[in-house]
Scaffold this active site. Sequence first.
Site, PDB file in Angstrom:
ATOM      1  N   LYS A 121       8.379 -14.882  64.957  1.00  0.00           N
ATOM      2  CA  LYS A 121       7.094 -14.429  64.408  1.00  0.00           C
ATOM      3  C   LYS A 121       6.421 -15.548  63.625  1.00  0.00           C
ATOM      4  O   LYS A 121       5.241 -15.831  63.831  1.00  0.00           O
ATOM      5  CB  LYS A 121       7.304 -13.216  63.501  1.00  0.00           C
ATOM      6  CG  LYS A 121       6.007 -12.616  62.972  1.00  0.00           C
ATOM      7  CD  LYS A 121       6.234 -11.711  61.784  1.00  0.00           C
ATOM      8  CE  LYS A 121       6.454 -12.518  60.523  1.00  0.00           C
ATOM      9  NZ  LYS A 121       6.530 -11.705  59.304  1.00  0.00           N
ATOM     10  N   ASP A 139       4.091  -8.704  63.691  1.00  0.00           N
ATOM     11  CA  ASP A 139       4.670  -8.246  62.433  1.00  0.00           C
ATOM     12  C   ASP A 139       4.623  -6.727  62.408  1.00  0.00           C
ATOM     13  O   ASP A 139       4.326  -6.085  63.415  1.00  0.00           O
ATOM     14  CB  ASP A 139       3.934  -8.866  61.242  1.00  0.00           C
ATOM     15  CG  ASP A 139       2.491  -8.376  61.126  1.00  0.00           C
ATOM     16  OD1 ASP A 139       2.028  -7.600  61.992  1.00  0.00           O
ATOM     17  OD2 ASP A 139       1.816  -8.766  60.150  1.00  0.00           O
TER      18      ASP A 139
END
Length: 214
Positions: A121, A139
């Site tokens: 991420k 996220d």
Amino acid sequence: MKKQELYNKVIAYFQEAMPVAETELHYNNPFELLIAVILSAQCTDKRVNMITPPLYRDFPTPEALAASTPEVVYEYIRSVSYPNNKAKHLVGMAQMLVKDFHSEVPGTLEELIRLPGVGRKTANVIQSVVFNKAAMAVDTHVFRVSHRIGLVPKTCTTPLATEKYLMKYIPEEIVPTAHHWLILHGRYVCVARTPKCAECGLNGLCRYSLKPAL
């Protein structure tokens, strides 16, 4: 409605409602953004922005941060989540930048995820924001909003599966912006506990708003 039609309508809405969408983390260069994104894991951008100015001031380069210790860095970041681990990650990240990357933030997923504290991420955020690459960082906001709208099926039970599905339907050139559309929509409208459906421009289009009331 076919999946691509839904995507087209959602993209059109965001292009109109949110023509400018960018990270809310404060930074002046790629190194500062990397610090901020590492600190933002399971922590709010608002909190990160509060504590980073002294950190940026006292450790302006990878060399400066690499020469420090986790114990020193901890005092700067003690109010974020998991400060002990993040202090170690920041110092280790800076040391690897100096040792392996000529003190420059690398631009590929493979290189970025080698850095301490950097997962997929975080690497995708850096690729997207710094290098404007078609990288979708998933996220909690992106994951939640994508499922609620119906952009991804319920079988996408992981961030990686969600990322890959979104990438199939969002045109490459707008992926960096679409990432922020979904984050900001989740942060301010499609919030976790009580989504603000009444003021959402996607009301009547998204899967969540169309589900029958119990």
